[in-house]
Design a protein around this motif. Sequence first.
Motif, PDB file in Angstrom:
ATOM      1  N   TRP A  49      -4.768   9.622 -11.096  1.00  0.00           N
ATOM      2  CA  TRP A  49      -4.420   9.289  -9.719  1.00  0.00           C
ATOM      3  C   TRP A  49      -5.483   8.409  -9.067  1.00  0.00           C
ATOM      4  CZ3 TRP A  49      -7.455  10.220  -5.533  1.00  0.00           C
ATOM      5  CH2 TRP A  49      -8.469  11.182  -5.662  1.00  0.00           C
ATOM      6  N   SER A  50      -6.782   8.688  -9.348  1.00  0.00           N
ATOM      7  CA  SER A  50      -7.843   7.901  -8.720  1.00  0.00           C
ATOM      8  C   SER A  50      -7.898   6.486  -9.299  1.00  0.00           C
ATOM      9  CB  SER A  50      -9.196   8.593  -8.894  1.00  0.00           C
ATOM     10  OG  SER A  50      -9.572   8.674 -10.264  1.00  0.00           O
ATOM     11  N   GLN A  51      -7.645   6.360 -10.606  1.00  0.00           N
ATOM     12  CA  GLN A  51      -7.595   5.030 -11.210  1.00  0.00           C
ATOM     13  C   GLN A  51      -6.429   4.222 -10.645  1.00  0.00           C
ATOM     14  OE1 GLN A  51      -8.394   4.620 -15.539  1.00  0.00           O
ATOM     15  NE2 GLN A  51      -8.399   6.859 -15.559  1.00  0.00           N
ATOM     16  N   THR A  52      -5.262   4.865 -10.536  1.00  0.00           N
ATOM     17  CA  THR A  52      -4.074   4.192 -10.003  1.00  0.00           C
ATOM     18  C   THR A  52      -4.313   3.724  -8.577  1.00  0.00           C
ATOM     19  OG1 THR A  52      -2.653   5.590 -11.377  1.00  0.00           O
ATOM     20  CG2 THR A  52      -1.604   4.429  -9.547  1.00  0.00           C
ATOM     21  N   LEU A  53      -4.928   4.572  -7.770  1.00  0.00           N
ATOM     22  CA  LEU A  53      -5.212   4.219  -6.379  1.00  0.00           C
ATOM     23  C   LEU A  53      -6.198   3.058  -6.296  1.00  0.00           C
ATOM     24  CD1 LEU A  53      -4.914   4.786  -3.372  1.00  0.00           C
ATOM     25  CD2 LEU A  53      -6.734   6.495  -3.581  1.00  0.00           C
ATOM     26  N   ALA A  54      -7.276   3.125  -7.087  1.00  0.00           N
ATOM     27  CA  ALA A  54      -8.291   2.065  -7.048  1.00  0.00           C
ATOM     28  C   ALA A  54      -7.708   0.720  -7.468  1.00  0.00           C
ATOM     29  CB  ALA A  54      -9.464   2.437  -7.961  1.00  0.00           C
ATOM     30  N   LEU A  55      -6.938   0.716  -8.556  1.00  0.00           N
ATOM     31  CA  LEU A  55      -6.336  -0.528  -9.029  1.00  0.00           C
ATOM     32  C   LEU A  55      -5.299  -1.036  -8.034  1.00  0.00           C
ATOM     33  CD1 LEU A  55      -5.884   0.381 -12.800  1.00  0.00           C
ATOM     34  CD2 LEU A  55      -7.589  -1.168 -11.820  1.00  0.00           C
ATOM     35  N   GLY A  56      -4.560  -0.111  -7.436  1.00  0.00           N
ATOM     36  CA  GLY A  56      -3.558  -0.519  -6.452  1.00  0.00           C
ATOM     37  C   GLY A  56      -4.180  -1.178  -5.241  1.00  0.00           C
ATOM     38  N   VAL A  57      -5.303  -0.644  -4.772  1.00  0.00           N
ATOM     39  CA  VAL A  57      -5.995  -1.232  -3.629  1.00  0.00           C
ATOM     40  C   VAL A  57      -6.502  -2.629  -3.973  1.00  0.00           C
ATOM     41  CG1 VAL A  57      -8.037  -1.044  -2.154  1.00  0.00           C
ATOM     42  CG2 VAL A  57      -6.610   0.970  -2.577  1.00  0.00           C
ATOM     43  N   VAL A  58      -7.019  -2.800  -5.187  1.00  0.00           N
ATOM     44  CA  VAL A  58      -7.458  -4.133  -5.625  1.00  0.00           C
ATOM     45  C   VAL A  58      -6.277  -5.106  -5.593  1.00  0.00           C
ATOM     46  CG1 VAL A  58      -8.275  -5.480  -7.603  1.00  0.00           C
ATOM     47  CG2 VAL A  58      -9.376  -3.308  -7.032  1.00  0.00           C
ATOM     48  N   PHE A  59      -5.133  -4.668  -6.090  1.00  0.00           N
ATOM     49  CA  PHE A  59      -3.941  -5.528  -6.108  1.00  0.00           C
ATOM     50  C   PHE A  59      -3.547  -5.920  -4.686  1.00  0.00           C
ATOM     51  CE2 PHE A  59       0.530  -6.496  -6.125  1.00  0.00           C
ATOM     52  CZ  PHE A  59       0.707  -7.236  -7.283  1.00  0.00           C
ATOM     53  N   VAL A  60      -3.586  -4.967  -3.762  1.00  0.00           N
ATOM     54  CA  VAL A  60      -3.220  -5.253  -2.373  1.00  0.00           C
ATOM     55  C   VAL A  60      -4.172  -6.273  -1.765  1.00  0.00           C
ATOM     56  CG1 VAL A  60      -3.056  -4.277  -0.054  1.00  0.00           C
ATOM     57  CG2 VAL A  60      -2.074  -3.043  -1.992  1.00  0.00           C
ATOM     58  N   LEU A  78       0.829  -1.205   0.000  1.00  0.00           N
ATOM     59  CA  LEU A  78       0.000   0.000   0.000  1.00  0.00           C
ATOM     60  C   LEU A  78       0.868   1.262   0.000  1.00  0.00           C
ATOM     61  CD1 LEU A  78      -2.887   1.034   0.034  1.00  0.00           C
ATOM     62  CD2 LEU A  78      -2.827   0.972   2.534  1.00  0.00           C
ATOM     63  N   VAL A  79       1.997   1.208   0.711  1.00  0.00           N
ATOM     64  CA  VAL A  79       2.941   2.320   0.677  1.00  0.00           C
ATOM     65  C   VAL A  79       3.441   2.539  -0.750  1.00  0.00           C
ATOM     66  CG1 VAL A  79       5.252   3.073   1.396  1.00  0.00           C
ATOM     67  CG2 VAL A  79       3.680   2.105   3.080  1.00  0.00           C
ATOM     68  N   GLN A  80       3.745   1.433  -1.447  1.00  0.00           N
ATOM     69  CA  GLN A  80       4.222   1.527  -2.827  1.00  0.00           C
ATOM     70  C   GLN A  80       3.136   2.095  -3.738  1.00  0.00           C
ATOM     71  OE1 GLN A  80       7.189   1.066  -3.982  1.00  0.00           O
ATOM     72  NE2 GLN A  80       8.295  -0.403  -2.703  1.00  0.00           N
ATOM     73  N   VAL A  81       1.895   1.684  -3.513  1.00  0.00           N
ATOM     74  CA  VAL A  81       0.784   2.198  -4.319  1.00  0.00           C
ATOM     75  C   VAL A  81       0.623   3.695  -4.116  1.00  0.00           C
ATOM     76  CG1 VAL A  81      -1.721   2.164  -4.613  1.00  0.00           C
ATOM     77  CG2 VAL A  81      -0.464   0.012  -4.425  1.00  0.00           C
ATOM     78  N   LEU A  82       0.633   4.124  -2.868  1.00  0.00           N
ATOM     79  CA  LEU A  82       0.496   5.550  -2.574  1.00  0.00           C
ATOM     80  C   LEU A  82       1.661   6.342  -3.151  1.00  0.00           C
ATOM     81  CD1 LEU A  82      -0.766   5.365   1.133  1.00  0.00           C
ATOM     82  CD2 LEU A  82      -2.104   5.865  -0.925  1.00  0.00           C
ATOM     83  N   ALA A  83       2.864   5.733  -3.111  1.00  0.00           N
ATOM     84  CA  ALA A  83       4.027   6.396  -3.699  1.00  0.00           C
ATOM     85  C   ALA A  83       3.845   6.552  -5.204  1.00  0.00           C
ATOM     86  CB  ALA A  83       5.294   5.597  -3.401  1.00  0.00           C
ATOM     87  N   ALA A  84       3.281   5.518  -5.833  1.00  0.00           N
ATOM     88  CA  ALA A  84       3.038   5.605  -7.275  1.00  0.00           C
ATOM     89  C   ALA A  84       2.003   6.686  -7.577  1.00  0.00           C
ATOM     90  CB  ALA A  84       2.557   4.249  -7.800  1.00  0.00           C
TER      91      ALA A  84
END
Length: 213
Positions: A148-159, A52-58
């Motif tokens: 940014w919102s798409q990246t965050l949403a997809l990142g959360v799904v991955f996590v 999640l840290v990596q996702v937020l950094a991205a």
Amino acid sequence: MPEISTFWWFFTAALVLLLVPGPSVLYVTGRTLDQGLRAGLLSTLGLACGDLVQVLAAVVGLSALVASSEVAFEVVKYTGVAYLVWLGVKRLRTPVTLTPAADRHNEAVPGRRLVLEGLLVNALNPKSTLFFLAFLPAFVHPGQGPVWSQTLALGVVFVLVGVATNAGWGLLSAFVRGRVEESKGFLNAQRYVGGGVFLLLAGAVLTTGNTHS
């Protein structure tokens, strides 16, 4: 927000990737075989926090900064290596003792420490930085909302998918562990598995290629 079809394809791709044994699976199985299911599940939570840290950094562009700066990349890389080596050596040097199961439970590693160690393992892994930079943008489409919102949403799904798959590996490892008689030989094997996992992960981080020519 991404469309439902985008979420579905991303979920499928993430599930396939995460089911294949990799560093996170190695970490969780090693922790579980060494210290039991509780340690494996808490380590899974820690790894998820690191992702999640990596996702937020991205999302905020820090990953791009690290990947584009040779100095920043090397600092993150070798900090992660040093931390993993320290954990591995510490585990290998821990003496083996035969104690009742109840006593071993009472001497369990604090949950906060297990979560923190898992978090640092993923948060300090430059391969994760490069992975999210390469993987997430492939499913981001400008016409489906802010990047940014798409990246965050997809990142959360991955996590979340990672939590499920790593927990599954932890449960499988706990089943195997429960079928092995706990003798001094097995405890020695736990010690070497636990320490060896950290050292193998350190070696994997060292092999991370630099993106600069």
